[in-house]
Design a protein around this motif. Structure first.
Motif, PDB file in Angstrom:
ATOM      1  N   ALA A 184      11.210  -6.287  -5.414  1.00  0.00           N
ATOM      2  CA  ALA A 184      11.213  -6.476  -3.966  1.00  0.00           C
ATOM      3  C   ALA A 184      10.248  -5.505  -3.284  1.00  0.00           C
ATOM      4  N   ILE A 185       9.202  -5.107  -3.961  1.00  0.00           N
ATOM      5  CA  ILE A 185       8.268  -4.119  -3.417  1.00  0.00           C
ATOM      6  C   ILE A 185       7.602  -4.615  -2.143  1.00  0.00           C
ATOM      7  N   HIS A 186       7.570  -5.922  -1.955  1.00  0.00           N
ATOM      8  CA  HIS A 186       6.902  -6.486  -0.780  1.00  0.00           C
ATOM      9  C   HIS A 186       7.811  -6.503   0.442  1.00  0.00           C
ATOM     10  N   LYS A 187       9.054  -6.025   0.302  1.00  0.00           N
ATOM     11  CA  LYS A 187       9.994  -6.008   1.425  1.00  0.00           C
ATOM     12  C   LYS A 187      10.190  -4.568   1.917  1.00  0.00           C
ATOM     13  N   ASN A 188      10.255  -4.388   3.236  1.00  0.00           N
ATOM     14  CA  ASN A 188      10.576  -3.069   3.770  1.00  0.00           C
ATOM     15  C   ASN A 188      12.065  -3.011   4.147  1.00  0.00           C
ATOM     16  N   GLY A 208       0.820  -1.210   0.000  1.00  0.00           N
ATOM     17  CA  GLY A 208       0.000   0.000   0.000  1.00  0.00           C
ATOM     18  C   GLY A 208       0.850   1.254   0.000  1.00  0.00           C
ATOM     19  N   HIS A 209       1.894   1.262   0.824  1.00  0.00           N
ATOM     20  CA  HIS A 209       2.775   2.436   0.900  1.00  0.00           C
ATOM     21  C   HIS A 209       3.509   2.648  -0.421  1.00  0.00           C
ATOM     22  N   ALA A 210       4.077   1.563  -0.977  1.00  0.00           N
ATOM     23  CA  ALA A 210       4.896   1.702  -2.189  1.00  0.00           C
ATOM     24  C   ALA A 210       4.048   2.094  -3.397  1.00  0.00           C
ATOM     25  N   THR A 211       2.923   1.440  -3.607  1.00  0.00           N
ATOM     26  CA  THR A 211       2.117   1.747  -4.791  1.00  0.00           C
ATOM     27  C   THR A 211       1.511   3.150  -4.702  1.00  0.00           C
TER      28      THR A 211
END
Length: 486
Positions: free
Chosen positions: A171-175, A42-45
């Motif tokens: 790697a969008i799913h990684k913080n 949510g944050h990245a998109t």
């Protein structure tokens, strides 16, 4: 006497990453339970959406530019064979060698043979969706060749023994904290006090990759575009790792899907304006590398271009679905898709996730091999609105759903339900009786706007994943008769 296959082949099963081992609903159910994953996505998109909207708004003729991108792609696909032959002639004339691969198996065999011929046991790679699609890393590993990803996000995924979750940001799913943990666990000699600051993480990755860049004798790249009139290949990227891969090694092998060709430099100009604004939300990308064949004493002295079909000809043969080949891999459709934002890329089971993956993957493999993907959409149309080459993804989704339904040899409960509905709507008396029966739903809803998700089977198969509105107190015809008489 052996059988002769005269049809158009699709991507073969058992090789590459176009098929998941579970259906989209099953995989998405697990993703939806992962709160951290949903927060990261949510944050990245949302961030990328905002940047894209700002820079696209700066271009007064964006609509005309978008239409030019669409028209060039449509015209190119209509004469794809001619453009590919022209590309081969130009690459060969400039000292390169062109290889044609019918599918993933052939492409992997060609690249493996080329690397083995150099005597190298490792290669560096710059981001390439095509090599992920055909499972090249696994094929090289089976031949005793190590493939090192050099794109930062691809490196994170590789070190974490994970799979990409996004076309542009794998790697969008990684913080940051998760990336730091991966680096500490897998990078030899990394500072144990490494913070999760993005700049320090990038510095650690750069130090890790530098040694590999300098010792590599073979590089493998993808290509964003190939200009047929000059045999020029193009890669756009943001980190400079691509330029290192494309200039330092002695041998360069480029693996490219056949749909990436554009006829002329003037056509390329259009896409170099559309791509960065749609993908990373930048006015232009930091690095654009262009090369054609080999130049004595400068850069790789041995260049090979592997042109991969792997189901693309089958897609081209579909008059409705062929638009999916227009995709320039910007990922704008992923960043606006409410389904992708909640389910994440892994749920799609293919290297191509999101709306474009939901139409491209089933066509490359054959719809029945990815039958759940055309349904992984709300058909809201946001993907079409942001697509820089105006691919009508919602219409293709509906087209593929129809193909799937027509392919069924056994009658499904859903088909039975719609058949009964069709019969009722064809007979006024039956329809009125059905409307009265639907009134029972108001009793079950007990004042709620939707029926409960825990209805008994078989209704539960619908309400488990969809909202079923509570039937109104009166039908349209009843309301019309009350207000207008008759």
């Amino acid at each position: 006497m052996t059988a002769v296959f005269l049809g158009i082949p699709t991507a073969p099963p058992g090789v590459g990453h176009l098929r998941g081992d579970r259906s989209f609903p099953d995989a998405a159910r697990d993703s939806l339970r992962d709160g951290q994953l949903r927060a990261n996505l949510g944050h990245a998109t949302a961030t990328i959406r905002g940047k894209r909207a700002a820079v696209v708004g700066e271009v007064p003729d964006w609509a005309e530019l978008r239409e030019a991108g669409r028209a060039i792609k449509a015209a190119t696909m209509a004469r794809l064979d001619e453009h590919l032959i022209a590309l081969e002639e130009q690459v060969t004339a400039r000292g390169g060698t062109v290889h044609w691969a019918r599918d993933a198996t052939e492409a992997n065999a060609i690249v493996t043979r080329l690397v083995q011929a150099t005597g190298a046991d490792e290669v560096v790679k710059v981001k390439s969706m095509a090599t992920q699609e055909i499972g090249l890393n696994e094929a090289l590993e089976a031949a005793g060749i190590a493939a090192h990803e050099t794109d930062l996000a691809e490196l994170i995924v590789q070190l974490g023994e994970d799979t990409p979750s996004h076309i542009l940001v794998p790697a969008i799913h990684k913080n940051r904290a998760e990336i730091r943990e991966i680096f500490l666990r897998t990078m030899p000699g990394v500072d144990p006090e490494l913070p999760d600051d993005p700049r320090r993480l990038a510095m650690a990755a750069r130090a890790h990759l530098r040694e590999r860049f300098l010792r590599a004798r073979v590089a493998i790249s993808g290509a964003n575009f190939a200009v047929a009139e000059t045999g020029t290949l193009a890669v756009v990227e943001s980190e400079g790792n691509g330029r290192m891969c494309l200039t330092l090694p002695q041998t360069l092998i480029t693996v490219m899907g056949i749909e990436k060709v554009v006829p002329t430099w003037r056509d390329l100009e259009v896409y170099l304006q559309l791509l960065p604004r749609s993908s990373t939300g930048e006015r232009m990308n930091p690095y654009t590398s262009l090369w054609a064949g080999v130049t004595p004493g400068d850069g790789p002295q041995d260049f090979h271009l592997v042109l991969v079909d792997n189901g693309r000809t089958a897609v081209l043969a579909d008059e409705v679905g062929r638009e999916a080949l227009h995709c320039i891999r910007c990922s704008a459709c992923l960043n606006v898709c409410p389904v992708y934002e909640r389910a994440g890329g892994h749920a799609y089971g293919s290297v191509y996730p999101g709306p474009i993956g939901a139409v491209l993957s089933p066509q490359l493999t054959g719809v029945e091999d990815n039958a759940s993907l055309p349904y992984a959409s709300s058909l809201c149309g946001a993907c079409y609105d942001v697509c820089p080459v105006a691919i009508d993804i919602p219409s293709i989704l509906v087209h593929l759903r129809a193909e799937h339904v027509e392919a069924q040899t056994r009658t499904t409960p859903e088909a039975l339900a719609f058949r009964a509905l069709s019969t009722a709507m064809s007979h006024p008396r039956l329809w009125r009786l059905a409307q009265r029966a639907a009134g029972l739903g108001r009793f079950l809803a007990r004042g709620r706007p939707t029926l409960p998700a825990t209805l008994p089977p078989p209704a539960s198969r619908w309400t488990r994943s969809r909202d079923l509105p509570t039937p109104p107190a009166e039908t349209f015809t009843q309301a019309w008769a009350r207000e207008h008489g008759g």
